[in-house]
Scaffold this motif. Structure first.
Motif, mmCIF file in Angstrom:
data_model
loop_
_atom_site.group_PDB
_atom_site.id
_atom_site.type_symbol
_atom_site.label_atom_id
_atom_site.label_comp_id
_atom_site.label_asym_id
_atom_site.label_seq_id
_atom_site.Cartn_x
_atom_site.Cartn_y
_atom_site.Cartn_z
ATOM 1 N N LEU A 113 0.828 -1.199 -0.059
ATOM 2 C CA LEU A 113 -0.095 -0.096 0.052
ATOM 3 C C LEU A 113 0.778 1.150 0.218
ATOM 4 O O LEU A 113 1.886 1.069 0.606
ATOM 5 C CB LEU A 113 -0.722 0.074 1.207
ATOM 6 N N ALA A 114 0.377 2.224 -0.799
ATOM 7 C CA ALA A 114 1.130 3.658 -0.562
ATOM 8 C C ALA A 114 1.209 4.102 1.012
ATOM 9 O O ALA A 114 0.197 3.868 1.636
ATOM 10 C CB ALA A 114 0.447 4.627 -1.526
ATOM 11 N N ALA A 115 2.119 4.822 0.883
ATOM 12 C CA ALA A 115 2.349 5.349 2.271
ATOM 13 C C ALA A 115 1.440 6.288 3.104
ATOM 14 O O ALA A 115 0.818 6.197 4.082
ATOM 15 C CB ALA A 115 3.672 5.967 2.732
ATOM 16 N N ASP A 116 0.948 6.939 2.132
ATOM 17 C CA ASP A 116 -0.150 7.967 2.738
ATOM 18 C C ASP A 116 -1.454 7.126 2.708
ATOM 19 O O ASP A 116 -2.429 7.388 3.498
ATOM 20 C CB ASP A 116 -0.455 9.126 1.553
ATOM 21 N N GLU A 133 -11.428 14.435 9.701
ATOM 22 C CA GLU A 133 -10.501 14.667 10.573
ATOM 23 C C GLU A 133 -9.151 14.191 10.077
ATOM 24 O O GLU A 133 -7.888 14.666 10.453
ATOM 25 C CB GLU A 133 -10.847 13.652 11.811
ATOM 26 N N ILE A 134 -9.030 13.032 9.235
ATOM 27 C CA ILE A 134 -7.716 12.701 8.644
ATOM 28 C C ILE A 134 -7.245 13.551 7.682
ATOM 29 O O ILE A 134 -6.214 13.898 7.432
ATOM 30 C CB ILE A 134 -8.067 11.140 7.990
ATOM 31 N N LEU A 139 -3.429 17.547 5.837
ATOM 32 C CA LEU A 139 -3.647 18.965 5.130
ATOM 33 C C LEU A 139 -3.845 18.319 3.684
ATOM 34 O O LEU A 139 -3.561 19.113 2.772
ATOM 35 C CB LEU A 139 -2.272 19.553 4.948
ATOM 36 N N ALA A 140 -5.262 17.507 3.513
ATOM 37 C CA ALA A 140 -5.644 17.411 2.228
ATOM 38 C C ALA A 140 -7.018 17.308 2.359
ATOM 39 O O ALA A 140 -7.586 17.716 3.552
ATOM 40 C CB ALA A 140 -5.398 15.649 1.912
ATOM 41 N N THR A 141 -7.971 17.024 1.089
ATOM 42 C CA THR A 141 -9.218 17.202 1.276
ATOM 43 C C THR A 141 -9.784 15.909 1.639
ATOM 44 O O THR A 141 -9.461 15.001 1.309
ATOM 45 C CB THR A 141 -9.781 17.574 -0.440
ATOM 46 N N PRO A 142 -11.334 15.965 2.004
ATOM 47 C CA PRO A 142 -12.045 14.774 2.636
ATOM 48 C C PRO A 142 -12.066 13.791 1.315
ATOM 49 O O PRO A 142 -11.837 12.347 1.323
ATOM 50 C CB PRO A 142 -13.108 15.157 3.032
ATOM 51 N N ALA A 143 -12.368 14.476 0.030
ATOM 52 C CA ALA A 143 -12.721 13.743 -0.898
ATOM 53 C C ALA A 143 -11.110 12.816 -1.304
ATOM 54 O O ALA A 143 -11.302 11.532 -1.846
ATOM 55 C CB ALA A 143 -12.958 14.402 -2.276
ATOM 56 N N THR A 144 -10.035 13.410 -1.101
ATOM 57 C CA THR A 144 -8.765 12.810 -1.494
ATOM 58 C C THR A 144 -8.629 11.608 -0.428
ATOM 59 O O THR A 144 -7.968 10.765 -0.813
ATOM 60 C CB THR A 144 -7.443 13.710 -1.447
ATOM 61 N N ARG A 148 -8.288 7.640 -1.120
ATOM 62 C CA ARG A 148 -7.097 6.535 -0.792
ATOM 63 C C ARG A 148 -7.442 5.503 0.142
ATOM 64 O O ARG A 148 -7.024 4.298 0.049
ATOM 65 C CB ARG A 148 -6.182 7.273 0.329
ATOM 66 N N ILE A 149 -8.394 5.783 0.965
ATOM 67 C CA ILE A 149 -8.989 4.801 1.746
ATOM 68 C C ILE A 149 -9.666 3.531 1.161
ATOM 69 O O ILE A 149 -9.385 2.339 1.063
ATOM 70 C CB ILE A 149 -10.040 5.369 2.748
#
Length: 402
Positions: A113-116, A133-134, A139-144, A148-149
């Motif tokens: 898996l990617a680190a982020d 919260e994540i 410092l990213a958008t909730p959609a991003t 990722r998840i």
């Protein structure tokens, strides 16, 4: 939720989810099963009372709900019937439940898996943080974060990543990601990214519990260093806010409120880890925290030693945030102008421009130098960026004081 069910959800839901993931082998199916189990609990426990072992009850109920769901879907996908039969035939025991969250962390931190994605998935699945919260923590958008998840779950499913703690031979290469994620969990609890409360004790307590488990499993210097760092920071939590929830700076804290047992345990771990001569960034950060913890008053803090430790840490792990922390220590050793020059240099490079603590530190240095208008501009920028209510009130007081 009724109050007893809500309390059990807060205390047990992540443990139940981790066990359901182990039993069902699928994140999404386990999450659906978890919510269905709590829905049934909400209906039944109000009439029948809370069972003696609510965690086992919830796991068992969630498991059967998942089997029912698979059988309903089997009309369209016959292979699901085989999966449902296999789940029903499999025995399960709650004896290994305490290790399930550690298994889940290593699954979420798998190198495929990617680190982020590793960190986002762990914070979502193990700690129940929202995507908002994540996103704030990264410092990213909730959609991003949501993307990722979803991608991480898909990768685990497609690559058939095993739900297990790696063998001892595999552990070292997997360790960095796991330590980073545990520390992210702790940081979100130690200084909540947003909201009315400054801290989330449930998250700091869970991160420390995971740190202890990992130390037992792999007593390497950096594992001990991370546990020490978390213990030393957590030891100060009772003194970090007033009874009404207002922020108290380190040099103004009532040190009699610091947890002596945590400090003792943390300092012993630091000494042991540094003695191996194989220490890394977590050990050095823990050593800095230990210097603070061992000072009987703010005035007796060994600032030259702290600046020196930051110098070593920066060489080992260059970071603008570490550089900012060093600037604060430098100001305590050499005066506010020295600290201000360092912070101005960081911001001039275009780093930490959206980090409220950088602007807050800048405002504090200007305030101490008597440069009121420049302090006001810096504090106003910090206030615009701060999301946590106690920090916002603290900045507002600083502005009013100008």
């Amino acid at each position: 939720m009724t109050q007893p069910v809500e309390a059990i959800y807060r205390r047990e839901s992540r443990r139940v989810l981790a066990t359901l993931i182990r039993l069902l082998g699928d994140f999404d199916l386990a999450e659906e099963a978890l919510h269905e189990a709590f829905f049934v609990a909400l209906q039944r426990w109000s009439q029948e009372g809370v069972p003696d072992n609510p965690r086992a009850w919830l796991v068992s109920t969630g498991r059967f709900k998942a089997i029912d769901r698979l059988r309903r879907q089997a009309r369209f996908t016959p292979l699901l019937q085989e999966q449902a039969n296999a789940l029903e035939a499999a025995d399960w025991s709650d004896e290994d439940v305490e290790d399930d969250r550690l298994r889940l962390i290593f699954t979420c931190c798998h190198p495929a898996l990617a680190a982020d994605a590793q960190a986002a998935l762990t914070l979502r699945e193990i700690c129940d943080l929202t995507t908002e919260e994540i996103a704030r923590a990264f410092l990213a958008t909730p959609a991003t974060i949501a993307q990722r998840i979803v991608r991480a779950k898909g990768k685990i499913r497609e690559a058939k990543i095993p739900y297990q703690v790696p063998s001892r031979d595999e552990l070292p290469e997997r360790l960095d990601s796991v330590l980073r994620v545990i520390y992210l969990v702790f940081n979100e609890g130690y200084s909540a990214s947003m909201g009315a409360d400054m801290t989330r004790e449930d998250l700091t307590r869970e991160a420390i519990r995971l740190g202890r488990l990992l130390t037992e499993l792999l007593p390497e210097p950096e594992v001990m260093g991370l546990l020490a760092l978390m213990l030393l920071h957590e030891s100060r939590r009772p003194a970090r806010t007033t009874a009404s929830g207002e922020l108290v700076l380190l040099d103004e804290q009532d040190r009699s409120l610091w947890d002596v047992s945590m400090i003792g345990e943390g300092c012993a771990l630091v000494e042991h880890a540094l003695g191996t001569r194989r220490f890394g960034p977590y050990c050095l950060q823990a050593a800095i925290a230990a210097v603070h913890a061992e000072a009987s008053s703010a005035g007796e803090t060994d600032w030259p030693q702290i600046v020196g430790l930051y110098d070593v840490l920066l060489r080992m792990m260059p970071s603008a945030v570490i550089e900012l922390n060093r600037a604060v220590a430098l100001a305590m050793r050499d005066g506010p102008l020295a600290g201000l020059q360092q912070v101005e240099g960081i911001l001039a490079r275009g780093e930490l421009l959206d980090y409220h603590l950088a602007h807050s530190a800048r405002g504090e240095f200007y305030r101490q130098l008597g440069r009121v208008e420049e302090a006001r501009v810096a504090y106003e920028r910090a206030l615009a960026l701060a999301q946590q209510a106690p920090e916002r009130r603290f900045i507002e007081k600083r502005l009013a004081g100008l």
